[in-house]
Design a protein around this motif. Structure first.
Motif, PDB file in Angstrom:
ATOM      1  N   ALA A  44       0.846  -1.195   0.000  1.00  0.00           N
ATOM      2  CA  ALA A  44       0.000   0.000   0.000  1.00  0.00           C
ATOM      3  C   ALA A  44       0.884   1.249   0.000  1.00  0.00           C
ATOM      4  CB  ALA A  44      -0.903   0.002   1.226  1.00  0.00           C
ATOM      5  N   GLY A  45       0.358   2.326  -0.505  1.00  0.00           N
ATOM      6  CA  GLY A  45       1.124   3.568  -0.571  1.00  0.00           C
ATOM      7  C   GLY A  45       1.527   4.082   0.794  1.00  0.00           C
ATOM      8  N   GLY A  50       8.406   7.794   2.366  1.00  0.00           N
ATOM      9  CA  GLY A  50       9.799   8.082   2.660  1.00  0.00           C
ATOM     10  C   GLY A  50      10.791   7.243   1.887  1.00  0.00           C
ATOM     11  N   LYS A  51      10.330   6.392   0.980  1.00  0.00           N
ATOM     12  CA  LYS A  51      11.216   5.516   0.229  1.00  0.00           C
ATOM     13  C   LYS A  51      10.952   5.668  -1.262  1.00  0.00           C
ATOM     14  CE  LYS A  51      10.586   2.216   3.916  1.00  0.00           C
ATOM     15  NZ  LYS A  51       9.957   0.960   4.286  1.00  0.00           N
ATOM     16  N   THR A  52      11.992   5.624  -2.056  1.00  0.00           N
ATOM     17  CA  THR A  52      11.840   5.608  -3.510  1.00  0.00           C
ATOM     18  C   THR A  52      12.557   4.373  -4.042  1.00  0.00           C
ATOM     19  OG1 THR A  52      13.803   6.977  -3.848  1.00  0.00           O
ATOM     20  CG2 THR A  52      11.684   8.110  -3.725  1.00  0.00           C
ATOM     21  N   TYR A  53      12.020   3.804  -5.097  1.00  0.00           N
ATOM     22  CA  TYR A  53      12.590   2.617  -5.716  1.00  0.00           C
ATOM     23  C   TYR A  53      12.628   2.832  -7.219  1.00  0.00           C
ATOM     24  CZ  TYR A  53      11.194   0.628  -1.220  1.00  0.00           C
ATOM     25  OH  TYR A  53      11.025   0.393   0.117  1.00  0.00           O
ATOM     26  N   ARG A  54      13.392   2.003  -7.925  1.00  0.00           N
ATOM     27  CA  ARG A  54      13.440   2.051  -9.381  1.00  0.00           C
ATOM     28  C   ARG A  54      12.794   0.786  -9.915  1.00  0.00           C
ATOM     29  NH1 ARG A  54      15.134   5.389 -12.942  1.00  0.00           N
ATOM     30  NH2 ARG A  54      16.160   6.600 -11.344  1.00  0.00           N
ATOM     31  N   CYS A  55      11.772   0.967 -10.741  1.00  0.00           N
ATOM     32  CA  CYS A  55      11.028  -0.151 -11.314  1.00  0.00           C
ATOM     33  C   CYS A  55      11.859  -0.804 -12.428  1.00  0.00           C
ATOM     34  CB  CYS A  55       9.703   0.359 -11.877  1.00  0.00           C
ATOM     35  SG  CYS A  55       8.744  -0.892 -12.740  1.00  0.00           S
ATOM     36  N   PRO A  56      12.088  -2.122 -12.379  1.00  0.00           N
ATOM     37  CA  PRO A  56      12.846  -2.777 -13.448  1.00  0.00           C
ATOM     38  C   PRO A  56      12.049  -2.912 -14.742  1.00  0.00           C
ATOM     39  CG  PRO A  56      12.141  -4.384 -11.840  1.00  0.00           C
ATOM     40  CD  PRO A  56      11.749  -3.041 -11.294  1.00  0.00           C
ATOM     41  N   GLY A  57      10.742  -2.730 -14.691  1.00  0.00           N
ATOM     42  CA  GLY A  57       9.923  -2.863 -15.891  1.00  0.00           C
ATOM     43  C   GLY A  57      10.019  -1.662 -16.810  1.00  0.00           C
ATOM     44  N   VAL A  66       3.604   5.757  -3.143  1.00  0.00           N
ATOM     45  CA  VAL A  66       2.863   5.180  -4.268  1.00  0.00           C
ATOM     46  C   VAL A  66       2.712   3.675  -4.048  1.00  0.00           C
ATOM     47  CG1 VAL A  66       2.913   4.733  -6.760  1.00  0.00           C
ATOM     48  CG2 VAL A  66       3.659   6.933  -5.874  1.00  0.00           C
ATOM     49  N   ALA A  67       1.507   3.167  -4.201  1.00  0.00           N
ATOM     50  CA  ALA A  67       1.274   1.732  -4.087  1.00  0.00           C
ATOM     51  C   ALA A  67       2.011   1.016  -5.208  1.00  0.00           C
ATOM     52  CB  ALA A  67      -0.219   1.439  -4.154  1.00  0.00           C
ATOM     53  N   LYS A  86       2.562  -1.447 -10.355  1.00  0.00           N
ATOM     54  CA  LYS A  86       1.572  -2.509 -10.564  1.00  0.00           C
ATOM     55  C   LYS A  86       1.328  -2.761 -12.044  1.00  0.00           C
ATOM     56  CE  LYS A  86      -0.943  -2.107  -6.254  1.00  0.00           C
ATOM     57  NZ  LYS A  86      -2.243  -1.922  -5.616  1.00  0.00           N
ATOM     58  N   ALA A  87       1.243  -1.705 -12.832  1.00  0.00           N
ATOM     59  CA  ALA A  87       1.005  -1.859 -14.270  1.00  0.00           C
ATOM     60  C   ALA A  87       2.194  -2.528 -14.955  1.00  0.00           C
ATOM     61  CB  ALA A  87       0.721  -0.502 -14.905  1.00  0.00           C
ATOM     62  N   CYS A  88       3.396  -2.208 -14.531  1.00  0.00           N
ATOM     63  CA  CYS A  88       4.587  -2.824 -15.133  1.00  0.00           C
ATOM     64  C   CYS A  88       4.656  -4.312 -14.809  1.00  0.00           C
ATOM     65  CB  CYS A  88       5.848  -2.122 -14.643  1.00  0.00           C
ATOM     66  SG  CYS A  88       5.997  -0.415 -15.195  1.00  0.00           S
ATOM     67  N   TRP A  89       4.307  -4.693 -13.580  1.00  0.00           N
ATOM     68  CA  TRP A  89       4.303  -6.112 -13.209  1.00  0.00           C
ATOM     69  C   TRP A  89       3.254  -6.857 -14.028  1.00  0.00           C
ATOM     70  CZ3 TRP A  89       7.206  -9.705 -11.272  1.00  0.00           C
ATOM     71  CH2 TRP A  89       6.639 -10.909 -10.888  1.00  0.00           C
ATOM     72  N   ASN A  90       2.093  -6.264 -14.222  1.00  0.00           N
ATOM     73  CA  ASN A  90       1.037  -6.917 -15.005  1.00  0.00           C
ATOM     74  C   ASN A  90       1.406  -7.025 -16.476  1.00  0.00           C
ATOM     75  OD1 ASN A  90      -0.531  -7.224 -12.723  1.00  0.00           O
ATOM     76  ND2 ASN A  90      -1.643  -5.311 -13.058  1.00  0.00           N
ATOM     77  N   ALA A  91       2.259  -6.130 -16.981  1.00  0.00           N
ATOM     78  CA  ALA A  91       2.645  -6.133 -18.391  1.00  0.00           C
ATOM     79  C   ALA A  91       4.027  -6.734 -18.620  1.00  0.00           C
ATOM     80  CB  ALA A  91       2.617  -4.693 -18.925  1.00  0.00           C
ATOM     81  N   LYS A  92       4.567  -7.439 -17.644  1.00  0.00           N
ATOM     82  CA  LYS A  92       5.939  -7.943 -17.734  1.00  0.00           C
ATOM     83  C   LYS A  92       6.159  -8.897 -18.901  1.00  0.00           C
ATOM     84  CE  LYS A  92       4.931 -11.412 -14.279  1.00  0.00           C
ATOM     85  NZ  LYS A  92       3.537 -11.045 -14.158  1.00  0.00           N
TER      86      LYS A  92
END
Length: 108
Positions: A44-45, A50-57, A66-67, A86-92
């Motif tokens: 959940a968002g 306080g954390k940021t990540y880089r999406c591999p997708g 952000v959730a 979430k959209a990147c994981w669904n479109a992997k």
């Protein structure tokens, strides 16, 4: 007068994995991808403040609050976890394996 109970009395053992998933902002499931079983946890968002990540997708940042989805191979360790939109994981399965960057884009 005693305070009102906010949790339902299920009569079962406390600390089940389902309760832990709700406590940390999402639920966990297992999916098959690239010939492996992957553990997938929806975050959940509010749990990601306080954390940021880089999406591999999509190679874009997942902003704070952000959730998103955390996925790792079933028998992988903590270092194998990846945070996805979430959209990147669904479109992997529909994405190419090579990330396309412009000439001036930084490499992270």
């Amino acid at each position: 007068m005693s305070p009102r109970r906010n949790r339902p009395n299920t009569g079962g053992s406390s600390g089940s994995s389902e309760d832990e998933g709700r406590r940390y902002g999402g639920f966990q499931s297992t999916e098959h991808w690239q010939g492996e079983e992957w553990s997938v946890r929806h975050v959940a968002g509010a749990s990601a403040v306080g954390k940021t990540y880089r999406c591999p997708g999509c190679d874009q940042e997942i902003a704070s609050g952000v959730a998103h989805v955390v996925a790792w191979p079933q028998y992988g360790g903590v270092d194998d976890r990846r945070h996805w939109h979430k959209a990147c994981w669904n479109a992997k399965d529909r994405r190419t394996t090579k990330v396309q960057r412009s000439r001036n884009a930084p490499r992270y």
